[in-house]
Design a protein around this motif. Structure first.
Motif, PDB file in Angstrom:
ATOM      1  N   ARG A 146      28.971 -27.477 -25.005  1.00 46.29           N
ATOM      2  CA  ARG A 146      29.390 -27.597 -26.201  1.00 46.29           C
ATOM      3  C   ARG A 146      28.859 -28.883 -27.254  1.00 46.29           C
ATOM      4  NH1 ARG A 146      36.078 -26.970 -25.322  1.00 46.29           N
ATOM      5  NH2 ARG A 146      35.120 -28.202 -23.559  1.00 46.29           N
ATOM      6  N   GLY A 147      27.950 -28.836 -27.952  1.00 51.83           N
ATOM      7  CA  GLY A 147      27.293 -29.964 -28.718  1.00 51.83           C
ATOM      8  C   GLY A 147      25.734 -29.706 -27.938  1.00 51.83           C
ATOM      9  N   TRP A 148      25.341 -28.807 -27.351  1.00 49.26           N
ATOM     10  CA  TRP A 148      24.386 -29.137 -27.097  1.00 49.26           C
ATOM     11  C   TRP A 148      23.330 -28.012 -27.864  1.00 49.26           C
ATOM     12  CZ3 TRP A 148      22.648 -33.749 -25.297  1.00 49.26           C
ATOM     13  CH2 TRP A 148      23.380 -34.629 -24.851  1.00 49.26           C
ATOM     14  N   PRO A 149      23.122 -27.661 -28.711  1.00 52.82           N
ATOM     15  CA  PRO A 149      22.346 -26.476 -28.754  1.00 52.82           C
ATOM     16  C   PRO A 149      20.414 -26.508 -28.642  1.00 52.82           C
ATOM     17  CG  PRO A 149      22.948 -27.934 -30.838  1.00 52.82           C
ATOM     18  CD  PRO A 149      23.903 -28.443 -30.216  1.00 52.82           C
ATOM     19  N   GLY A 150      20.415 -25.085 -28.037  1.00 54.83           N
ATOM     20  CA  GLY A 150      18.629 -25.524 -28.471  1.00 54.83           C
ATOM     21  C   GLY A 150      17.764 -25.254 -28.980  1.00 54.83           C
ATOM     22  N   PRO A 151      16.608 -25.827 -29.114  1.00 51.32           N
ATOM     23  CA  PRO A 151      16.212 -25.079 -28.189  1.00 51.32           C
ATOM     24  C   PRO A 151      15.753 -26.224 -27.378  1.00 51.32           C
ATOM     25  CG  PRO A 151      14.455 -25.206 -30.152  1.00 51.32           C
ATOM     26  CD  PRO A 151      15.978 -25.599 -30.300  1.00 51.32           C
ATOM     27  N   SER A 152      15.390 -25.342 -26.463  1.00 49.52           N
ATOM     28  CA  SER A 152      14.890 -26.464 -25.456  1.00 49.52           C
ATOM     29  C   SER A 152      14.105 -27.524 -25.707  1.00 49.52           C
ATOM     30  CB  SER A 152      15.205 -26.257 -23.344  1.00 49.52           C
ATOM     31  OG  SER A 152      14.161 -25.164 -23.405  1.00 49.52           O
ATOM     32  N   ARG A 153      12.482 -27.493 -25.782  1.00 47.34           N
ATOM     33  CA  ARG A 153      11.223 -27.780 -26.741  1.00 47.34           C
ATOM     34  C   ARG A 153      11.064 -28.033 -27.609  1.00 47.34           C
ATOM     35  NH1 ARG A 153      10.248 -24.743 -21.909  1.00 47.34           N
ATOM     36  NH2 ARG A 153       9.360 -25.218 -19.959  1.00 47.34           N
ATOM     37  N   PRO A 154      10.630 -28.714 -28.417  1.00 45.65           N
ATOM     38  CA  PRO A 154      10.182 -29.140 -30.013  1.00 45.65           C
ATOM     39  C   PRO A 154       9.588 -27.426 -30.085  1.00 45.65           C
ATOM     40  CG  PRO A 154       9.247 -31.134 -28.848  1.00 45.65           C
ATOM     41  CD  PRO A 154      10.123 -30.128 -27.808  1.00 45.65           C
ATOM     42  N   THR A 155       9.939 -26.921 -31.124  1.00 48.91           N
ATOM     43  CA  THR A 155       8.855 -26.360 -32.140  1.00 48.91           C
ATOM     44  C   THR A 155       7.595 -26.101 -32.589  1.00 48.91           C
ATOM     45  OG1 THR A 155       9.331 -26.747 -34.172  1.00 48.91           O
ATOM     46  CG2 THR A 155      11.096 -25.034 -33.231  1.00 48.91           C
ATOM     47  N   GLY A 156       6.925 -27.500 -32.059  1.00 49.45           N
ATOM     48  CA  GLY A 156       5.559 -27.762 -31.898  1.00 49.45           C
ATOM     49  C   GLY A 156       4.739 -27.854 -30.861  1.00 49.45           C
ATOM     50  N   TRP A 157       5.692 -27.593 -29.819  1.00 58.24           N
ATOM     51  CA  TRP A 157       5.051 -27.174 -28.585  1.00 58.24           C
ATOM     52  C   TRP A 157       4.330 -25.464 -28.125  1.00 58.24           C
ATOM     53  CZ3 TRP A 157       7.793 -30.002 -24.176  1.00 58.24           C
ATOM     54  CH2 TRP A 157       8.552 -31.462 -24.742  1.00 58.24           C
ATOM     55  N   SER A 158       3.028 -26.386 -27.932  1.00 59.76           N
ATOM     56  CA  SER A 158       2.904 -24.133 -27.358  1.00 59.76           C
ATOM     57  C   SER A 158       3.204 -23.900 -26.203  1.00 59.76           C
ATOM     58  CB  SER A 158       1.424 -24.334 -27.791  1.00 59.76           C
ATOM     59  OG  SER A 158       0.557 -23.345 -26.591  1.00 59.76           O
ATOM     60  N   LYS A 159       3.486 -22.161 -25.776  1.00 56.00           N
ATOM     61  CA  LYS A 159       4.132 -21.689 -25.265  1.00 56.00           C
ATOM     62  C   LYS A 159       2.736 -21.653 -24.198  1.00 56.00           C
ATOM     63  CE  LYS A 159       7.395 -18.814 -27.575  1.00 56.00           C
ATOM     64  NZ  LYS A 159       8.189 -17.198 -27.902  1.00 56.00           N
ATOM     65  N   ARG A 160       2.101 -21.650 -24.549  1.00 57.00           N
ATOM     66  CA  ARG A 160       0.867 -22.051 -23.106  1.00 57.00           C
ATOM     67  C   ARG A 160       1.162 -22.697 -22.265  1.00 57.00           C
ATOM     68  NH1 ARG A 160      -4.669 -20.931 -26.375  1.00 57.00           N
ATOM     69  NH2 ARG A 160      -3.768 -22.007 -27.675  1.00 57.00           N
ATOM     70  N   GLN A 161       1.690 -24.368 -23.375  1.00 56.57           N
ATOM     71  CA  GLN A 161       2.002 -25.179 -22.104  1.00 56.57           C
ATOM     72  C   GLN A 161       3.502 -25.025 -21.028  1.00 56.57           C
ATOM     73  OE1 GLN A 161       1.332 -27.532 -25.614  1.00 56.57           O
ATOM     74  NE2 GLN A 161      -0.418 -29.262 -24.691  1.00 56.57           N
ATOM     75  N   TRP A 162       3.920 -24.285 -21.216  1.00 55.63           N
ATOM     76  CA  TRP A 162       5.739 -24.472 -21.136  1.00 55.63           C
ATOM     77  C   TRP A 162       5.818 -24.504 -19.233  1.00 55.63           C
ATOM     78  CZ3 TRP A 162       9.412 -21.266 -24.318  1.00 55.63           C
ATOM     79  CH2 TRP A 162       9.659 -21.787 -26.161  1.00 55.63           C
ATOM     80  N   HIS A 163       4.293 -23.811 -18.850  1.00 65.87           N
ATOM     81  CA  HIS A 163       4.658 -24.149 -17.587  1.00 65.87           C
ATOM     82  C   HIS A 163       4.548 -25.474 -16.863  1.00 65.87           C
ATOM     83  CE1 HIS A 163       0.631 -23.180 -18.285  1.00 65.87           C
ATOM     84  NE2 HIS A 163       0.397 -23.235 -16.522  1.00 65.87           N
TER      85      HIS A 163
END
Length: 468
Positions: A146-163
């Motif tokens: 509680r008190g820790w809403p998402g997302p887990s990564r900044p919105t400006g990060w490319s999904k191609r880098q998530w791994h």
């Protein structure tokens, strides 16, 4: 263009009242002009600590994408709002009574639950022993997010880098900087599957694919592993004479990793997890123990090692402490508001994340030097400077300026595609401390690389150190 650049530099270098050092300015001017002639838009500001007059200035008020120099602002915010003596704290409580007790973990966003720091003790210290001492053999668990809403990564990060390990996810429940370490050991014969194991120890993931042992050096250099919603995926081949090789990948679901490792450590200590609760226990509960970690190592990982996860996670912790909302968005708002007054122009300051991986960040050399001056004038100076990489000694500066200024420069590097930056402090030969910020933005092309620009930066910093 060359004449205009030289004129601008020399004019700023010879402002009335400043110490005139012709050799320094002539050499520095040539270096900056060289970068501009390569097609690299270059911003520079050099000044002594607590001195409003510049020693060298070029495009200092223009906006640049700073790459990991953004972490300087995040670290300063963390120190200002949390203080150098801050302790990350995960609190553990017991709820209920008898054989129907529940363990509630209030995470505090603790970013330093690392296998490398815990050794044989485990991520959760003596938790199993404490539960056993209370006569318990099983427990239900509630992870209190509680008190820790998402997302887990900044919105400006490319999904191609998530791994990638440098794009690891943040969250209230995270182990090992949001990463999983994959170990590969070649088989004894060609064609055999390589042995693969994971850290954190106790982590169980479904596996698909394989990494084959090969006697071909060329073929054996192409292998990989990644984690997605289906588990661990393996591919490629590994040379049979290669040593055991560890490498990191970003965790797909940090909370699931946390739960798996907690289950394993409890089980190894004789405690069974009966259930994972979806709702918080209704009673107040009894405090059982804390998992404490000091701020210092987190800042070193953030600045010295340039870890993106640590910057974003610490930004969330500041947001939770100050606004009771541990989100990346709230952290970015706090960061943008705090240092807006240091920007020479409104358009030259924009926050896209706290680490510098986002291309939405904008700052200027003037703003960074103002920040460095601001921190240097406070009690936070010691920890801040100790956490930066040191030339020829540590972190991302370990292999830079080793001969000319070994140990005399503490700085933050920064590199993403089309961006190279370096900002920090120099202990000059005169004994004075100079501040500097060098920001470079360019369109990638053949013959122009981060390595080339790092050499230019190092030459400029050398002139600062040896001439002043």
């Amino acid at each position: 263009m060359r004449v205009l650049i030289l004129t601008s530099l020399l004019f700023s270098a010879w402002l009335p009242g400043q110490t005139r050092i012709p050799d320094f300015h002539a050499a520095a001017t040539r270096i900056v002009t060289e970068a501009e002639n390569l097609g690299v838009r270059t911003g520079v500001l050099v000044a002594y600590v607590r001195d409003e007059k510049s020693l060298l200035e070029h495009r200092s008020k223009e906006h640049f994408i700073p790459a990991s120099n953004m972490k300087l602002f995040t670290a300063a915010l963390v120190l200002e709002d949390l203080g150098p003596d801050y302790v990350f704290r995960s609190r553990l409580y017991l709820h209920g009574s008898g054989d129907r007790q529940a363990l509630r973990i209030d995470p505090g966003g603790n970013p330093l639950l690392l296998g490398s720091l815990n050794g044989d003790q485990g991520y959760f210290a003596d938790l199993p022993a404490r539960l056993t001492k209370l006569g318990m053999s099983s427990v239900s668990v509630y992870l209190d997010d509680r008190g820790w809403p998402g997302p887990s990564r900044p919105t400006g990060w490319s999904k191609r880098q998530w791994h990638k390990s440098y794009a690891a996810p943040t969250g209230p429940f995270v182990l090992d900087l949001g990463c999983i370490t994959v170990f590969i050991q070649a088989g004894e014969e060609a064609g055999q599957d390589c042995r693969v194991w994971l850290e954190p120890a106790g982590l169980q993931l479904p596996r698909r694919g394989r990494i084959e042992t090969t006697q071909s050096k060329k073929k054996g250099s192409v292998y990989g592993a990644s984690v997605d919603a289906r588990g661990l995926y393996l591919s490629g081949a590994y040379y049979y004479k290669s040593p055991t090789h560890p490498f990191q990948v970003a965790a797909e679901d940090p909370r699931a990793v946390y739960s798996s490792v907690l289950t394993s450590e409890l089980r190894n200590g004789g405690i069974k997890v009966d259930a994972w609760l979806d709702e918080a226990p209704v009673d107040e509960g009894t405090h059982l123990m804390d998992l404490d970690r000091p701020l210092g190592p987190a800042l070193q990982i953030m600045l010295r090692d340039s870890n993106n996860f640590m910057a974003e996670q610490c930004l969330r912790i500041v947001a939770k402490e100050k606004a009771n909302e541990g989100s990346l968005a709230m952290g970015q708002q706090l960061l943008e508001r705090r240092f807006a007054s240091l920007a020479p122009r409104k358009e030259a300051w924009k926050v896209g994340d706290g680490s510098g991986l986002s291309r939405s960040n904008l700052t200027s050399p003037a703003q960074i030097v103002a920040l460095l001056n601001r921190v240097h004038a406070t009690k936070n100076r010691k920890l801040f400077m100790e956490s930066l990489a040191r030339s020829g000694v540590s972190g991302t500066m370990k292999n830079r300026l080793k001969a000319e200024l070994r140990g005399a420069v503490v700085a933050k590097t920064g590199t993403i595609n089309g961006v190279s930056s370096l900002s920090g402090y120099v202990r000059c030969k005169s004994g004075k401390v100079a501040l500097f910020s060098i920001l470079m933005n360019y369109k990638p092309k053949r013959g122009l690389s981060a390595r080339v620009l790092r050499r230019i930066q190092d030459r400029l910093v050398t002139q600062i150190g040896i001439r002043n």
